[in-house]
Design a protein around this motif. Structure first.
Motif, PDB file in Angstrom:
ATOM      1  N   SER A   1       7.737   0.768 -12.850  1.00 33.96           N
ATOM      2  CA  SER A   1       6.465   0.447 -12.683  1.00 33.96           C
ATOM      3  C   SER A   1       6.371  -0.903 -12.366  1.00 33.96           C
ATOM      4  O   SER A   1       7.004  -1.965 -12.713  1.00 33.96           O
ATOM      5  N   ALA A   2       4.825  -1.226 -12.284  1.00 35.59           N
ATOM      6  CA  ALA A   2       4.543  -2.277 -11.573  1.00 35.59           C
ATOM      7  C   ALA A   2       4.036  -3.033 -13.242  1.00 35.59           C
ATOM      8  O   ALA A   2       4.212  -4.065 -13.230  1.00 35.59           O
TER       9      ALA A   2
ATOM     10  N   ILE B   1       1.457   2.368 -14.198  1.00 38.22           N
ATOM     11  CA  ILE B   1       1.125   1.994 -12.768  1.00 38.22           C
ATOM     12  C   ILE B   1       2.226   1.581 -11.654  1.00 38.22           C
ATOM     13  O   ILE B   1       3.293   0.623 -12.193  1.00 38.22           O
TER      14      ILE B   1
ATOM     15  N   PRO C   1       4.165   0.870  -7.788  1.00 39.84           N
ATOM     16  CA  PRO C   1       4.018  -0.079  -7.315  1.00 39.84           C
ATOM     17  C   PRO C   1       2.949  -0.172  -5.672  1.00 39.84           C
ATOM     18  O   PRO C   1       3.382   1.036  -5.645  1.00 39.84           O
ATOM     19  N   GLY C   2       2.016  -0.559  -5.815  1.00 39.42           N
ATOM     20  CA  GLY C   2       1.166  -0.676  -4.822  1.00 39.42           C
ATOM     21  C   GLY C   2       0.431   0.788  -5.225  1.00 39.42           C
ATOM     22  O   GLY C   2      -0.928   1.212  -3.933  1.00 39.42           O
ATOM     23  N   GLU C   3      -0.034   1.077  -6.161  1.00 40.88           N
ATOM     24  CA  GLU C   3      -0.899   1.960  -6.679  1.00 40.88           C
ATOM     25  C   GLU C   3      -2.572   0.867  -6.789  1.00 40.88           C
ATOM     26  O   GLU C   3      -2.116   0.413  -7.664  1.00 40.88           O
TER      27      GLU C   3
ATOM     28  N   GLU D   1       1.379  -9.449  -6.399  1.00 46.50           N
ATOM     29  CA  GLU D   1       2.164  -8.212  -6.165  1.00 46.50           C
ATOM     30  C   GLU D   1       1.071  -7.284  -7.323  1.00 46.50           C
ATOM     31  O   GLU D   1       0.867  -6.061  -7.144  1.00 46.50           O
ATOM     32  N   ILE D   2       0.104  -8.045  -8.180  1.00 51.32           N
ATOM     33  CA  ILE D   2       0.029  -7.663  -8.531  1.00 51.32           C
ATOM     34  C   ILE D   2      -1.755  -7.525  -9.067  1.00 51.32           C
ATOM     35  O   ILE D   2      -1.518  -9.680  -9.091  1.00 51.32           O
TER      36      ILE D   2
ATOM     37  N   ARG E   1      -4.519  -4.142  -0.900  1.00 49.52           N
ATOM     38  CA  ARG E   1      -4.045  -2.776  -1.189  1.00 49.52           C
ATOM     39  C   ARG E   1      -3.329  -2.306   0.086  1.00 49.52           C
ATOM     40  O   ARG E   1      -2.063  -2.039  -0.015  1.00 49.52           O
TER      41      ARG E   1
ATOM     42  N   THR F   1       0.196  -4.080  -2.557  1.00 52.50           N
ATOM     43  CA  THR F   1      -0.628  -5.045  -4.227  1.00 52.50           C
ATOM     44  C   THR F   1      -1.194  -4.043  -4.586  1.00 52.50           C
ATOM     45  O   THR F   1      -1.514  -3.076  -4.426  1.00 52.50           O
ATOM     46  N   THR F   2      -0.198  -3.770  -6.143  1.00 56.10           N
ATOM     47  CA  THR F   2      -1.370  -3.346  -6.999  1.00 56.10           C
ATOM     48  C   THR F   2      -2.469  -3.750  -7.561  1.00 56.10           C
ATOM     49  O   THR F   2      -2.166  -4.759  -7.954  1.00 56.10           O
TER      50      THR F   2
ATOM     51  N   CYS G   1      -9.562   2.891  -5.719  1.00 62.03           N
ATOM     52  CA  CYS G   1      -8.685   3.491  -6.476  1.00 62.03           C
ATOM     53  C   CYS G   1      -8.010   5.013  -6.135  1.00 62.03           C
ATOM     54  O   CYS G   1      -8.535   6.580  -6.035  1.00 62.03           O
TER      55      CYS G   1
END
Length: 405
Positions: free
Chosen positions: A2-3, A47, A49-51, A164-165, A191, A195-196, A211
């Protein structure tokens, strides 16, 4: 992996009986407290990664406290947070800015705290200045900035390099319309690049448009974690919830989740969409005349009754809404057993696609006060373009074209 992983996070704030009691607690003595306020009460979610995840909830639900724990500026009382990736966060307005330093100086200071070297910042300073678009104020002290200018600078610094986030609190809501569009364009670019995103907003359209899912915090707990439309419909119902009110979510035959809430003084008997001939329909031509019929039953004597509706697209974004208060047709002095039929006739000047209608009965201008019944997905229908020139978009607003050569 997970991120962001939030596991059983609790956060409490204590008021000690004395400063000596506070001091003793630092060394493991049993705390002697005047009071204890529990803000977060066992928060769990992750969450990927990338969500992109939206975080919603009423004031005091614990959103800002949770974000501070995720970003590391506050420690949980219990539980843990694991973050995998570099975070850029835009939380409280102007947080970390020195009001006596210029915008340029604050960029070097803030970017340095984010881990950038002097050479990194030298290479980024021009792009930050250009994106913020605050002109000569870039070299003026922050204390002379408006709130919108502080947001411009803070966002430009936080997003100078794709993180990244990315975590964004309500700060963007104070910016002007132009900069909000510019900022959300950059968020969408991030996004698409992976990027998360964790976005806190009361703006339904932003959450639904950006989202993948949403999380509703309520009284320090995760009340619902799911599809943005379902979560936001529940949040909308919670705003008007009072003790003893109905509040439920049911899954209809098509698998969509319908939210109903209200106190029940008046209830929706039927909600139908009628075509030009007065027959119920689920298929509408662009621009055709339709009528939304809402039949209300009054269950107890009430002073006044307002009926309204909201047309939403397939993602749950508002297309158009109105009610009888706004139209000057409030019904007064109703008795138990009364039946009131409302017919809203309009031209369906909307683009082709799938839509739903939420219907509501309440006692004031909005459902927030005296919500008798609110029902999402009361009607669903599709719009087709059968006899108009091809177009794109959510609205049918045909122009009159003139061309000169």
């Amino acid at each position: 992996m997970s991120a962001i992983s939030v596991q059983n996070v609790h956060k409490s704030f204590y008021t000690y009986s004395s400063e000596w009691a506070r001091f003793a607690a630092w060394f493991g003595a049993p705390p002697k407290l005047k009071s204890q306020t529990d803000i977060l009460k066992g928060i769990d979610f992750s969450i990927a990664p990338g969500e992109a995840v939206g975080l919603v909830g009423q004031n005091g639900a614990g959103k800002s406290t949770l974000l501070k724990i995720i970003t590391g500026t506050m420690q949980p009382t219990k539980g843990s947070v694991t973050v995998n990736g570099r975070i850029a966060a835009l939380l409280e307005l102007g947080m970390g800015f020195n009001p006596d330093m210029t915008g340029r100086q604050n960029v070097y200071n803030s970017a340095g705290l984010m881990g950038f070297t002097q050479d990194d910042i030298d290479g980024l300073i021009k792009s930050i200045e250009d994106f913020a678009e605050i002109g000569a104020y870039f070299d003026q002290p922050i204390r002379v900035y408006s709130s919108g200018m502080q947001v411009r600078l803070a966002f430009a610094v936080a997003t100078a390099v794709r993180p990244e986030i990315l975590i964004v609190d309500e700060a963007l809501s104070v910016g002007d319309a132009y900069f909000q569009h510019k900022s959300f364009s950059r968020i969408r670019e991030f996004r698409e690049a992976g990027t998360t995103l964790l976005l806190v907003s009361h703006d339904r359209s932003s959450i639904i448009a950006i989202c993948d899912r949403a999380i509703l915090l309520d009284d320090g707990h995760v009340r619902k974690d799911g599809a943005p439309e379902e979560v936001l419909d529940l949040y909308n119902a919670l705003i008007a919830e009072k003790e003893g009110h109905l509040l439920e979510q049911i899954t209809d035959a098509s698998g969509r989740v319908q939210t109903r809430s209200g106190s029940g003084e008046a209830t929706l008997e039927t909600v139908r969409l009628l075509d030009e001939t007065g027959k119920p329909t689920e298929l509408v031509r662009v621009g055709s005349r339709v009528t939304l019929e809402i039949v209300a039953k009054v269950n107890t004597d009430i002073d006044q009754l307002v009926a309204g509706y909201m047309i939403k697209d397939r993602l749950g974004q508002a297309v158009f809404g109105t009610n009888t208060h706004q139209l000057g047709q409030v019904q007064q002095g109703l008795k138990a057993g009364d039946i009131v039929r409302f017919r809203f006739a309009f031209d369906a000047n909307i683009g082709y696609g799938n839509f739903s209608i939420a219907a509501a009965l309440h006692g004031h201008e909005t459902h927030v006060e005296q919500n008798y019944e609110w029902r999402d997905l009361a009607v669903t229908f599709s719009v087709v373009n059968a006899d108009h020139p091809e177009f794109v978009g959510m609205a049918w607003v045909p122009p009159v074209l003139e061309v000169e050569r």
